[in-house]
Scaffold this motif. Sequence first.
Motif, mmCIF file in Angstrom:
data_model
loop_
_atom_site.group_PDB
_atom_site.id
_atom_site.type_symbol
_atom_site.label_atom_id
_atom_site.label_comp_id
_atom_site.label_asym_id
_atom_site.label_seq_id
_atom_site.Cartn_x
_atom_site.Cartn_y
_atom_site.Cartn_z
ATOM 1 N N ARG A 156 -74.093 74.111 -33.395
ATOM 2 C CA ARG A 156 -73.907 75.178 -34.367
ATOM 3 C C ARG A 156 -73.382 76.453 -33.693
ATOM 4 N NH1 ARG A 156 -76.053 76.723 -39.413
ATOM 5 N NH2 ARG A 156 -76.314 78.985 -39.616
ATOM 6 N N SER A 157 -73.937 76.778 -32.535
ATOM 7 C CA SER A 157 -73.552 78.004 -31.838
ATOM 8 C C SER A 157 -72.072 77.972 -31.436
ATOM 9 C CB SER A 157 -74.422 78.221 -30.603
ATOM 10 O OG SER A 157 -74.291 77.122 -29.702
ATOM 11 N N GLY A 158 -71.589 76.796 -31.049
ATOM 12 C CA GLY A 158 -70.186 76.685 -30.673
ATOM 13 C C GLY A 158 -69.256 76.870 -31.858
ATOM 14 N N VAL A 159 -69.635 76.302 -33.005
ATOM 15 C CA VAL A 159 -68.830 76.458 -34.219
ATOM 16 C C VAL A 159 -68.782 77.926 -34.638
ATOM 17 C CG1 VAL A 159 -68.733 75.916 -36.684
ATOM 18 C CG2 VAL A 159 -69.241 74.108 -35.023
ATOM 19 N N ILE A 160 -69.921 78.601 -34.576
ATOM 20 C CA ILE A 160 -69.961 80.026 -34.934
ATOM 21 C C ILE A 160 -69.126 80.848 -33.964
ATOM 22 C CG2 ILE A 160 -71.463 82.048 -35.058
ATOM 23 C CD1 ILE A 160 -73.638 80.189 -36.162
ATOM 24 N N SER A 161 -69.202 80.516 -32.669
ATOM 25 C CA SER A 161 -68.410 81.234 -31.669
ATOM 26 C C SER A 161 -66.918 81.079 -31.937
ATOM 27 C CB SER A 161 -68.749 80.718 -30.266
ATOM 28 O OG SER A 161 -67.963 81.367 -29.283
ATOM 29 N N ALA A 162 -66.486 79.852 -32.247
ATOM 30 C CA ALA A 162 -65.065 79.608 -32.537
ATOM 31 C C ALA A 162 -64.643 80.372 -33.784
ATOM 32 C CB ALA A 162 -64.813 78.113 -32.713
ATOM 33 N N ARG A 163 -65.500 80.348 -34.806
ATOM 34 C CA ARG A 163 -65.180 81.050 -36.052
ATOM 35 C C ARG A 163 -65.007 82.551 -35.812
ATOM 36 N NH1 ARG A 163 -65.961 81.439 -41.795
ATOM 37 N NH2 ARG A 163 -65.031 83.487 -42.198
ATOM 38 N N THR A 164 -65.893 83.137 -35.032
ATOM 39 C CA THR A 164 -65.821 84.577 -34.770
ATOM 40 C C THR A 164 -64.562 84.928 -33.989
ATOM 41 O OG1 THR A 164 -68.240 84.638 -34.709
ATOM 42 C CG2 THR A 164 -67.068 86.562 -33.864
ATOM 43 N N ARG A 165 -64.220 84.105 -33.011
ATOM 44 C CA ARG A 165 -63.017 84.370 -32.225
ATOM 45 C C ARG A 165 -61.757 84.245 -33.080
ATOM 46 N NH1 ARG A 165 -64.137 82.159 -26.101
ATOM 47 N NH2 ARG A 165 -66.395 82.525 -26.102
ATOM 48 N N ILE A 166 -61.752 83.261 -33.971
ATOM 49 C CA ILE A 166 -60.610 83.113 -34.881
ATOM 50 C C ILE A 166 -60.494 84.343 -35.790
ATOM 51 C CG2 ILE A 166 -59.778 81.814 -36.888
ATOM 52 C CD1 ILE A 166 -60.716 79.270 -35.453
ATOM 53 N N ASP A 167 -61.629 84.845 -36.269
ATOM 54 C CA ASP A 167 -61.607 86.045 -37.106
ATOM 55 C C ASP A 167 -61.022 87.234 -36.350
ATOM 56 O OD1 ASP A 167 -62.594 84.845 -39.354
ATOM 57 O OD2 ASP A 167 -64.640 85.599 -39.146
ATOM 58 N N VAL A 168 -61.371 87.363 -35.085
ATOM 59 C CA VAL A 168 -60.830 88.461 -34.275
ATOM 60 C C VAL A 168 -59.315 88.329 -34.150
ATOM 61 C CG1 VAL A 168 -60.759 89.477 -31.961
ATOM 62 C CG2 VAL A 168 -62.957 88.874 -32.994
ATOM 63 N N LEU A 169 -58.848 87.105 -33.889
ATOM 64 C CA LEU A 169 -57.409 86.871 -33.767
ATOM 65 C C LEU A 169 -56.689 87.171 -35.080
ATOM 66 C CD1 LEU A 169 -57.385 83.541 -31.718
ATOM 67 C CD2 LEU A 169 -56.547 85.755 -30.926
#
Length: 355
Positions: free
Chosen positions: A110-123
Motif C-alpha cells: 500500500r505504501s508503495g502505491v501511495i508513494s507512486a501516486r503522490t509523485r505522479i501528482d507532483v509531476l
Amino acid sequence: MEVLRPQLVRIGGRIYRKNPIQEQTYQHEEEDEDFYQGFVECAEDPCDAYEVVQTQQGFRCTVKAPSLLYKHIVGKRGDTRKKLEVETKTSISIPKPGQEGEIVITGQHRSGVISARTRIDVLLLTFRRKQPFTHFLAFFLNEAEVQERFLKFQEEVLEKCSMDHGVDSTIFQNPKKLHLTIGMLVLLSEQEIQQTCEMLQQCKEEFIDDISGGKPLEVEMAGIEYMNDDPGMVDVLYAKVHMKDGSNRLQELVDRVLERFQASGLIVKEWNSVKLHATVMNTLFRKDPNGRYNLYTADGKYIFKERESFDGRNILKLFENFYFGTLKLNSIHISQRFTVDSFGNYASCGQIDFS
C-alpha cells in the motif's frame, strides 16, 4: 534551490517539499521530457488522501489526468515511468497517447502505491503549471452603450494623443471583447471544462445567490488606470469597474470565486484578491509596420517579441474620469482564449446566471 528552503507543493490539502535529485542527462534531448524530481513527504501521513483499493494481487490506485500530460509521466524512452516503478515497487499503466482514461498504479504494498501516486501528482502539477492558459472566468462588458462609449474614448485618444510615443489604433481592445477577468485557467480536456462548470454552479448555490440577491449587479465602468509604475511607459491601460450603489459586493463575489477555484487547484494561487479591471489598451495587441500582430502559436504559446510601451501621461491626464457607461452583470462565463463566437466575443464554454 536552497536545501533548507525547498519548494513546497500543495496537493489535496497537504503540503510536500520537492527535493532535487541528481539526474543522468542525455545529449540532444529536450529538458522537460526527462524532468523528474524526488520528494519527501511532510510530517502528516498522506495515506488517507487517496483511495487505494485492496485486490487479490495487492493494492490499486487510479489517477485522472488529461491525455496531454501523459507524456510527462512516461518520459523519454519511458525513463520517468521506469524510475517511478523501480523506486516505489509498483507497476504504472498509462493510456496510449490521445486516449482519455485513467493512470492505474498497482503494487504489493500500500505504501508503495501511495508513494507512486503522490509523485505522479507532483509531476502532473509541475507540468500543468507550464501549460499556457486556455480559458478564463469573466464577466462580459460588451453591452451596446459601453461599446459606443469605448469607441468614443478611442476616437478622442487618437485625436488628442496620437503624437505621443507608442500610441496607435492597433493597441486598443476590440469593443466586442471587453470583459472583466476573475481568473485564468488551464483546462486540458472536456472533463476539466465540465468540472469547471460544476464548480461555478456550486459557487452560485453556496454564496453567489446570497451576495447578488438573485439579481444582476449594477456597476459603472468609469475612470482609467495603468498597470505598471511609470505612466510614461505603459503596457496595459484599463477602465475601473465598481458597484453603482457603492457597496463592495462585486469585489466580495469575485474574491470568493477565486478562493474556491484556488482551493480546488483549477486556478494556481498567485493573488489573494481579484484586481477589478477592464483592459482598454494593451501593447500585446500592437501590429508591426508590416501589419502583423504579436502572435501566439496554435497551442497558445506567445511568440516572443519585445513589447513597445506607450506614453500614457497625456491620456491619463485628459481621460482620468472618462465615463464608459453602466452595466448589469448577470453572468459569469468560462471563456476560451483565441476563439470567438458569432458575435465576435470570446467563445463561452459554460456560464452561470444570477437571475
